[in-house]
Write a protein that holds these residues in place. Sequence first.
Motif, PDB file in Angstrom:
ATOM      1  N   ALA A   1      -1.732  15.554  10.983  1.00 42.61           N
ATOM      2  CA  ALA A   1      -1.738  16.931  10.491  1.00 42.61           C
ATOM      3  C   ALA A   1      -2.046  16.979   8.998  1.00 42.61           C
ATOM      4  O   ALA A   1      -2.656  17.925   8.508  1.00 42.61           O
ATOM      5  CB  ALA A   1      -0.389  17.591  10.774  1.00 42.61           C
ATOM      6  N   GLN A   2      -1.617  15.953   8.264  1.00 37.88           N
ATOM      7  CA  GLN A   2      -1.844  15.892   6.824  1.00 37.88           C
ATOM      8  C   GLN A   2      -2.848  14.792   6.499  1.00 37.88           C
ATOM      9  O   GLN A   2      -3.014  13.837   7.254  1.00 37.88           O
ATOM     10  CB  GLN A   2      -0.519  15.611   6.092  1.00 37.88           C
ATOM     11  CG  GLN A   2       0.593  16.608   6.392  1.00 37.88           C
ATOM     12  CD  GLN A   2       0.273  17.998   5.857  1.00 37.88           C
ATOM     13  OE1 GLN A   2      -0.399  18.139   4.837  1.00 37.88           O
ATOM     14  NE2 GLN A   2       0.754  19.014   6.551  1.00 37.88           N
ATOM     15  N   ASP A   3      -3.535  14.931   5.362  1.00 42.57           N
ATOM     16  CA  ASP A   3      -4.439  13.883   4.905  1.00 42.57           C
ATOM     17  C   ASP A   3      -3.655  12.596   4.663  1.00 42.57           C
ATOM     18  O   ASP A   3      -2.496  12.626   4.232  1.00 42.57           O
ATOM     19  CB  ASP A   3      -5.142  14.299   3.608  1.00 42.57           C
ATOM     20  CG  ASP A   3      -6.161  15.414   3.832  1.00 42.57           C
ATOM     21  OD1 ASP A   3      -6.606  15.584   4.989  1.00 42.57           O
ATOM     22  OD2 ASP A   3      -6.504  16.112   2.864  1.00 42.57           O
ATOM     23  N   VAL A   4      -4.285  11.466   4.932  1.00 41.44           N
ATOM     24  CA  VAL A   4      -3.629  10.175   4.793  1.00 41.44           C
ATOM     25  C   VAL A   4      -4.226   9.419   3.615  1.00 41.44           C
ATOM     26  O   VAL A   4      -5.425   9.139   3.582  1.00 41.44           O
ATOM     27  CB  VAL A   4      -3.789   9.320   6.072  1.00 41.44           C
ATOM     28  CG1 VAL A   4      -3.198   7.933   5.859  1.00 41.44           C
ATOM     29  CG2 VAL A   4      -3.122  10.012   7.249  1.00 41.44           C
ATOM     30  N   TYR A   5      -3.372   9.082   2.653  1.00 45.19           N
ATOM     31  CA  TYR A   5      -3.795   8.306   1.491  1.00 45.19           C
ATOM     32  C   TYR A   5      -2.967   7.013   1.442  1.00 45.19           C
ATOM     33  O   TYR A   5      -1.776   7.017   1.768  1.00 45.19           O
ATOM     34  CB  TYR A   5      -3.575   9.088   0.190  1.00 45.19           C
ATOM     35  CG  TYR A   5      -4.422  10.337   0.089  1.00 45.19           C
ATOM     36  CD1 TYR A   5      -5.711  10.288  -0.431  1.00 45.19           C
ATOM     37  CD2 TYR A   5      -3.924  11.566   0.519  1.00 45.19           C
ATOM     38  CE1 TYR A   5      -6.488  11.435  -0.519  1.00 45.19           C
ATOM     39  CE2 TYR A   5      -4.691  12.717   0.432  1.00 45.19           C
ATOM     40  CZ  TYR A   5      -5.977  12.646  -0.081  1.00 45.19           C
ATOM     41  OH  TYR A   5      -6.745  13.781  -0.168  1.00 45.19           O
ATOM     42  N   VAL A   6      -3.604   5.943   1.015  1.00 51.55           N
ATOM     43  CA  VAL A   6      -2.885   4.691   0.787  1.00 51.55           C
ATOM     44  C   VAL A   6      -2.221   4.784  -0.583  1.00 51.55           C
ATOM     45  O   VAL A   6      -2.878   5.125  -1.569  1.00 51.55           O
ATOM     46  CB  VAL A   6      -3.833   3.479   0.824  1.00 51.55           C
ATOM     47  CG1 VAL A   6      -3.055   2.182   0.604  1.00 51.55           C
ATOM     48  CG2 VAL A   6      -4.593   3.431   2.142  1.00 51.55           C
ATOM     49  N   SER A   7      -0.924   4.507  -0.640  1.00 52.58           N
ATOM     50  CA  SER A   7      -0.218   4.559  -1.924  1.00 52.58           C
ATOM     51  C   SER A   7      -0.891   3.623  -2.924  1.00 52.58           C
ATOM     52  O   SER A   7      -1.354   2.542  -2.573  1.00 52.58           O
ATOM     53  CB  SER A   7       1.241   4.135  -1.750  1.00 52.58           C
ATOM     54  OG  SER A   7       1.941   5.067  -0.964  1.00 52.58           O
ATOM     55  N   ALA A   8      -0.934   4.052  -4.178  1.00 58.59           N
ATOM     56  CA  ALA A   8      -1.640   3.291  -5.209  1.00 58.59           C
ATOM     57  C   ALA A   8      -1.134   1.863  -5.322  1.00 58.59           C
ATOM     58  O   ALA A   8      -1.916   0.921  -5.521  1.00 58.59           O
ATOM     59  CB  ALA A   8      -1.506   4.006  -6.554  1.00 58.59           C
ATOM     60  N   ASP A   9       0.184   1.680  -5.184  1.00 55.08           N
ATOM     61  CA  ASP A   9       0.745   0.340  -5.334  1.00 55.08           C
ATOM     62  C   ASP A   9       0.545  -0.541  -4.105  1.00 55.08           C
ATOM     63  O   ASP A   9       0.900  -1.722  -4.101  1.00 55.08           O
ATOM     64  CB  ASP A   9       2.240   0.423  -5.673  1.00 55.08           C
ATOM     65  CG  ASP A   9       3.039   1.164  -4.619  1.00 55.08           C
ATOM     66  OD1 ASP A   9       2.431   1.922  -3.837  1.00 55.08           O
ATOM     67  OD2 ASP A   9       4.258   0.993  -4.569  1.00 55.08           O
ATOM     68  N   ARG A  10      -0.063   0.016  -3.050  1.00 57.70           N
ATOM     69  CA  ARG A  10      -0.288  -0.749  -1.827  1.00 57.70           C
ATOM     70  C   ARG A  10      -1.768  -1.027  -1.569  1.00 57.70           C
ATOM     71  O   ARG A  10      -2.112  -1.714  -0.601  1.00 57.70           O
ATOM     72  CB  ARG A  10       0.302  -0.006  -0.628  1.00 57.70           C
ATOM     73  CG  ARG A  10       1.792   0.275  -0.756  1.00 57.70           C
ATOM     74  CD  ARG A  10       2.280   1.191   0.367  1.00 57.70           C
ATOM     75  NE  ARG A  10       3.604   1.721   0.054  1.00 57.70           N
ATOM     76  CZ  ARG A  10       4.716   1.410   0.722  1.00 57.70           C
ATOM     77  NH1 ARG A  10       4.666   0.576   1.721  1.00 57.70           N
ATOM     78  NH2 ARG A  10       5.876   1.927   0.375  1.00 57.70           N
ATOM     79  N   ILE A  11      -2.635  -0.492  -2.407  1.00 61.73           N
ATOM     80  CA  ILE A  11      -4.070  -0.584  -2.143  1.00 61.73           C
ATOM     81  C   ILE A  11      -4.557  -2.027  -2.112  1.00 61.73           C
ATOM     82  O   ILE A  11      -5.311  -2.429  -1.207  1.00 61.73           O
ATOM     83  CB  ILE A  11      -4.863   0.241  -3.191  1.00 61.73           C
ATOM     84  CG1 ILE A  11      -4.651   1.737  -2.930  1.00 61.73           C
ATOM     85  CG2 ILE A  11      -6.349  -0.099  -3.133  1.00 61.73           C
ATOM     86  CD1 ILE A  11      -5.304   2.644  -3.962  1.00 61.73           C
TER      87      ILE A  11
END
Length: 256
Positions: free
Chosen positions: A237-247
């Motif tokens: 339902a929401q956009d999915v982003y990879v957390s900056a510290d996990r990229i």
Amino acid sequence: MNVLIIEDEALSATRLQNLINRYDPEINILAKIPSVRESVQWLGNENHVKPDLIFLDLHLEDDLGFRIIDELKLTIPIIFTTAYSEYTLRAFKANSVDYLLKPIDQNELVSSLDKFKSLEMKRSSAPDLAAFISSYLTSAGQDTFKERFLATAGTKMFSIKTVDIAYFIIEQKATFLRTFDGKHLAMEYSLDKVFQLLDPKLFFRVNRSLIISLNSIQVINSLSAGRLKLELAPSTAQDVYVSADRIANFKQWLGK
């Protein structure tokens, strides 16, 4: 039992001490140390009592906690405490008894300390506790990943094969799983606990509210400032982003 807490957040260290004392008031907290440098000095001091167990935060104020292990060649059993799930495999190779994600849950702490006590009781048949723990984790790790999860929809219960799950997600403070064929089912596990039960080769926690299967990824969009946006199937339902510290770890995971 003598315990050493290595944690750079004073409030977290105090909370952990309280949780440990709630488990067993007789446990002796030798010290609470905030940095790699001070930990190396403290553990290298022969005048200090050697801890039976170390609670080690991975992200300390001056470096990763793994550096303490590397510099001192530590063989003392360790329970890792961290807000990050990316280092699980490396931790289990470092004489780890368990790996607790923050905020630490009392029940999970109890489980970890019970596991340590169980290992300690078996020292008579394994004089080198460190070697025993390593052997135990190696053999156990081969078959501890869950093959099925119990989930619910209303009054109905379902046993879902892990290979059929696209992702696990937190919605309105509850945990749900989504299957590739679109089933959206509630679970009793916390997302932290779910991640501990999954094969890290097949699943990755991209942020605090979402664990995805490798097979659920359809498109990876590279945005400005190095951000990554994912398109999954089934869609969320929401956009999915990879957390900056996990990229960085996410890219490494994709390349395995």
